[in-house]
Design a protein around this motif. Sequence first.
Motif, mmCIF file in Angstrom:
data_model
loop_
_atom_site.group_PDB
_atom_site.id
_atom_site.type_symbol
_atom_site.label_atom_id
_atom_site.label_comp_id
_atom_site.label_asym_id
_atom_site.label_seq_id
_atom_site.Cartn_x
_atom_site.Cartn_y
_atom_site.Cartn_z
ATOM 1 N N HIS A 175 3.201 5.869 -2.997
ATOM 2 C CA HIS A 175 4.347 6.630 -3.492
ATOM 3 C C HIS A 175 4.389 6.647 -5.016
ATOM 4 O O HIS A 175 4.764 7.657 -5.623
ATOM 5 C CB HIS A 175 5.646 6.044 -2.926
ATOM 6 N N THR A 176 3.996 5.547 -5.636
ATOM 7 C CA THR A 176 3.944 5.510 -7.094
ATOM 8 C C THR A 176 2.904 6.492 -7.608
ATOM 9 O O THR A 176 3.135 7.199 -8.596
ATOM 10 C CB THR A 176 3.617 4.088 -7.589
ATOM 11 N N LEU A 177 1.770 6.552 -6.933
ATOM 12 C CA LEU A 177 0.734 7.526 -7.284
ATOM 13 C C LEU A 177 1.263 8.948 -7.108
ATOM 14 O O LEU A 177 1.115 9.800 -8.002
ATOM 15 C CB LEU A 177 -0.500 7.317 -6.407
ATOM 16 N N LEU A 178 1.899 9.212 -5.982
ATOM 17 C CA LEU A 178 2.370 10.556 -5.661
ATOM 18 C C LEU A 178 3.439 11.027 -6.641
ATOM 19 O O LEU A 178 3.336 12.114 -7.226
ATOM 20 C CB LEU A 178 2.919 10.575 -4.239
ATOM 21 N N TYR A 179 4.481 10.219 -6.819
ATOM 22 C CA TYR A 179 5.611 10.637 -7.648
ATOM 23 C C TYR A 179 5.372 10.423 -9.140
ATOM 24 O O TYR A 179 6.091 10.971 -9.971
ATOM 25 C CB TYR A 179 6.877 9.898 -7.225
ATOM 26 N N GLY A 180 4.352 9.641 -9.477
ATOM 27 C CA GLY A 180 4.080 9.358 -10.880
ATOM 28 C C GLY A 180 2.985 10.200 -11.490
ATOM 29 O O GLY A 180 2.629 10.005 -12.660
ATOM 30 N N THR A 181 2.441 11.141 -10.720
ATOM 31 C CA THR A 181 1.361 12.005 -11.206
ATOM 32 C C THR A 181 1.853 13.447 -11.238
ATOM 33 O O THR A 181 2.092 14.039 -10.176
ATOM 34 C CB THR A 181 0.122 11.895 -10.293
ATOM 35 N N PRO A 182 2.038 14.025 -12.426
ATOM 36 C CA PRO A 182 2.588 15.382 -12.523
ATOM 37 C C PRO A 182 1.868 16.415 -11.664
ATOM 38 O O PRO A 182 2.511 17.266 -11.034
ATOM 39 C CB PRO A 182 2.459 15.701 -14.018
ATOM 40 N N GLU B 295 0.826 -1.208 0.000
ATOM 41 C CA GLU B 295 0.000 0.000 0.000
ATOM 42 C C GLU B 295 0.860 1.257 0.000
ATOM 43 O O GLU B 295 0.532 2.248 -0.650
ATOM 44 C CB GLU B 295 -0.945 0.000 1.199
ATOM 45 N N VAL B 296 1.967 1.212 0.742
ATOM 46 C CA VAL B 296 2.890 2.354 0.787
ATOM 47 C C VAL B 296 3.536 2.554 -0.581
ATOM 48 O O VAL B 296 3.632 3.678 -1.091
ATOM 49 C CB VAL B 296 3.963 2.154 1.873
ATOM 50 N N LEU B 297 3.988 1.465 -1.188
ATOM 51 C CA LEU B 297 4.599 1.564 -2.510
ATOM 52 C C LEU B 297 3.606 2.100 -3.535
ATOM 53 O O LEU B 297 3.963 2.922 -4.380
ATOM 54 C CB LEU B 297 5.115 0.192 -2.949
ATOM 55 N N ALA B 298 2.368 1.626 -3.470
ATOM 56 C CA ALA B 298 1.348 2.099 -4.409
ATOM 57 C C ALA B 298 1.086 3.583 -4.216
ATOM 58 O O ALA B 298 0.945 4.340 -5.193
ATOM 59 C CB ALA B 298 0.062 1.299 -4.220
#
Length: 202
Positions: free
Chosen positions: A113-120, A108-111
């Motif tokens: 962070h992926t959402l946070l850093y992968g969304t401009p 859940e944490v990885l998901a």
Amino acid sequence: MSEIGLRERKKRRMYRTVSDIAVRLFLERGFDAVSVAEVAAAAEISKPTLFRYFPAKEDLVLYRIADHEGEAARVAAEGPTPVEALRRHFLDGLRRCDPVTGLNDDPEVLAFHTLLYGTPALVARLYGYLERSEEALAGVLGGGLDARLAAGQIIAVRRILAQENWRRIAAGERVGDVRDDAVAAAGRAFGVLAEALPRLMN
């Protein structure tokens, strides 16, 4: 007093509930594919009510890290020196696998962070969060240009260390394999800060 406390608890619960619902939808379908109206409907509140709590769509996600915004300033004020206090705090976070250090492999944490850093749009909004963190830390360091320059360097070090840890784990490395490098990198980085900012760090 108890009534004020009850209202505050209800308000915080509303923030947390709506944010959790929004993040779940964003993870399922993507940030841009989910509208604010859909989040409001899922949370069973009106769109105007949602905007009273979250002025921007991005805030629905950043709420999860909002309590860390003034963290550097609070920790730096504890001493013995700002850099040493922040070094100890970051190392303790690594020991605990605190998600804010990036050293955490919970799915859940990885998901998140992926959402946070992968969304401009979220990355852009995150800079405002970082600027406020810098401003608060600069105040603790005495204010003025020198303090703002120091605060910018300190916040950048924390961010880069955490992102490096997250990138490695997101690429498939295990926490146990990353931890020693993460601790060593943090020690080097905060050591450089202590040497580069001696006047402010005493």
